[in-house]
Scaffold this motif. Structure first.
Motif, PDB file in Angstrom:
ATOM      1  N   UNK A  32       4.046   8.347   0.068  1.00 36.75           N
ATOM      2  CA  UNK A  32       4.593   7.710   1.278  1.00 36.75           C
ATOM      3  C   UNK A  32       6.016   8.148   1.624  1.00 36.75           C
ATOM      4  N   UNK A  33       6.910   8.190   0.635  1.00 37.41           N
ATOM      5  CA  UNK A  33       8.301   8.566   0.923  1.00 37.41           C
ATOM      6  C   UNK A  33       8.403  10.034   1.327  1.00 37.41           C
ATOM      7  N   UNK A  34       7.681  10.907   0.636  1.00 40.40           N
ATOM      8  CA  UNK A  34       7.720  12.334   0.955  1.00 40.40           C
ATOM      9  C   UNK A  34       7.171  12.614   2.353  1.00 40.40           C
ATOM     10  N   UNK A  86       0.718   0.214   8.072  1.00 40.71           N
ATOM     11  CA  UNK A  86       1.641  -0.059   9.176  1.00 40.71           C
ATOM     12  C   UNK A  86       2.413   1.213   9.557  1.00 40.71           C
ATOM     13  N   UNK A  87       2.926   1.930   8.545  1.00 45.39           N
ATOM     14  CA  UNK A  87       3.642   3.177   8.816  1.00 45.39           C
ATOM     15  C   UNK A  87       2.728   4.215   9.462  1.00 45.39           C
ATOM     16  N   UNK A  88       1.485   4.284   8.993  1.00 43.55           N
ATOM     17  CA  UNK A  88       0.522   5.235   9.568  1.00 43.55           C
ATOM     18  C   UNK A  88       0.325   4.940  11.054  1.00 43.55           C
ATOM     19  N   UNK A  89       0.202   3.662  11.392  1.00 44.50           N
ATOM     20  CA  UNK A  89       0.032   3.270  12.796  1.00 44.50           C
ATOM     21  C   UNK A  89       1.270   3.637  13.614  1.00 44.50           C
ATOM     22  N   UNK A 148      -0.289  13.301   9.474  1.00 50.23           N
ATOM     23  CA  UNK A 148       0.567  12.509   8.595  1.00 50.23           C
ATOM     24  C   UNK A 148       0.109  11.062   8.528  1.00 50.23           C
ATOM     25  N   UNK A 149      -0.327  10.519   9.656  1.00 53.43           N
ATOM     26  CA  UNK A 149      -0.859   9.153   9.656  1.00 53.43           C
ATOM     27  C   UNK A 149      -2.095   9.073   8.772  1.00 53.43           C
ATOM     28  N   UNK A 150      -2.965  10.081   8.841  1.00 56.89           N
ATOM     29  CA  UNK A 150      -4.173  10.100   8.004  1.00 56.89           C
ATOM     30  C   UNK A 150      -3.817  10.212   6.520  1.00 56.89           C
ATOM     31  N   UNK A 151      -2.785  10.989   6.191  1.00 59.71           N
ATOM     32  CA  UNK A 151      -2.338  11.069   4.795  1.00 59.71           C
ATOM     33  C   UNK A 151      -1.898   9.694   4.291  1.00 59.71           C
ATOM     34  N   UNK A 152      -1.176   8.975   5.138  1.00 58.55           N
ATOM     35  CA  UNK A 152      -0.730   7.639   4.737  1.00 58.55           C
ATOM     36  C   UNK A 152      -1.908   6.677   4.597  1.00 58.55           C
ATOM     37  N   UNK A 153      -2.877   6.771   5.498  1.00 56.87           N
ATOM     38  CA  UNK A 153      -4.081   5.926   5.390  1.00 56.87           C
ATOM     39  C   UNK A 153      -4.800   6.242   4.076  1.00 56.87           C
ATOM     40  N   UNK A 154      -4.947   7.532   3.790  1.00 57.21           N
ATOM     41  CA  UNK A 154      -5.584   7.956   2.532  1.00 57.21           C
ATOM     42  C   UNK A 154      -4.817   7.385   1.335  1.00 57.21           C
ATOM     43  N   UNK A 155      -3.487   7.502   1.345  1.00 63.69           N
ATOM     44  CA  UNK A 155      -2.666   6.969   0.254  1.00 63.69           C
ATOM     45  C   UNK A 155      -2.870   5.469   0.107  1.00 63.69           C
ATOM     46  N   UNK A 156      -2.900   4.771   1.238  1.00 62.60           N
ATOM     47  CA  UNK A 156      -3.089   3.318   1.214  1.00 62.60           C
ATOM     48  C   UNK A 156      -4.433   2.954   0.594  1.00 62.60           C
ATOM     49  N   UNK A 157      -5.478   3.690   0.956  1.00 61.61           N
ATOM     50  CA  UNK A 157      -6.817   3.416   0.415  1.00 61.61           C
ATOM     51  C   UNK A 157      -6.842   3.686  -1.088  1.00 61.61           C
ATOM     52  N   UNK A 158      -6.237   4.793  -1.506  1.00 61.21           N
ATOM     53  CA  UNK A 158      -6.275   5.169  -2.923  1.00 61.21           C
ATOM     54  C   UNK A 158      -5.522   4.181  -3.812  1.00 61.21           C
TER      55      UNK A 158
END
Length: 198
Positions: A19-21, A82-85, A178-188
């Protein structure tokens, strides 16, 4: 102590996308190096504080770690969504979006970043405390880990700077990715995948 394993673990966890990166890459792309560095300083200081807390309270945290992890997974996952959105719908021409590029947002992000929470709670008891328990030794290792973390953030700032023109040309596409990466991170990190596998 296996220094190589320790360094490899620190580098893999801090340099891989999280998330931070991803936020740093997004900020440098949309707002420039100065804003990205402001966010990076906040993230680095919070990272250091979390490492110090882990070193000081390691024994107590180990007793209650399952409860902490569950809470952090839920809070962290919701915050990442929220950040992804925000990234997906972001219009950089609006001044209101700059609130996510501040020192304080970088600082607070680390406290709801499950990747960093898990890392700070595992690196010290796993790699350091079996061999070193003196305060001075723990302090040296905390400083080494903070430096590694800061270098990882700087790497993402440089990556964003080097590829800024390409990223600008495909801004909406980049925001979606980038939003999809954050969604993926959130799910994982949410634990949903583990529940599905059961």
């Amino acid at each position: 102590m296996n220094i190589t394993s320790f360094l490899v673990y620190c580098i893999i966890v801090t340099f891989t996308p999280g998330p931070a990166n991803i936020a740093i890459l997004f900020i440098v792309h949309n707002f420039g190096i100065k804003k990205a560095m402001e966010y990076t300083y906040g993230a680095t200081i919070a990272f250091g504080i979390l490492l110090v807390i882990s070193a000081i309270l390691n024994t107590a945290l180990m007793m209650i770690i399952p409860k902490i992890l569950i809470v952090m997974q839920i809070i962290g996952s919701l915050y990442m969504l929220y950040l992804a959105y925000q990234i997906y719908k972001m219009d950089v021409s609006k001044s209101t979006v700059k609130q996510t590029t501040t020192f304080m947002s970088g600082f607070l992000m680390q406290f709801v970043n499950p990747k960093i929470m898990l890392f700070t709670m595992t690196v010290i008891p796993t790699f350091i405390m079996p061999y070193y328990t003196e305060t001075s030794a723990l302090a040296i290792f905390v400083v080494i880990i903070i430096i590694i973390g800061f270098l990882s953030f700087i790497t993402w700032v440089l990556f964003g700077t080097i590829f800024k023109e390409v990223l600008k040309k495909y801004q909406k596409f980049v925001n979606v990715i980038m939003a999809l990466f954050l969604v993926y991170s959130a799910i994982m990190v949410s634990g949903v995948v583990d529940l599905i596998k059961r």
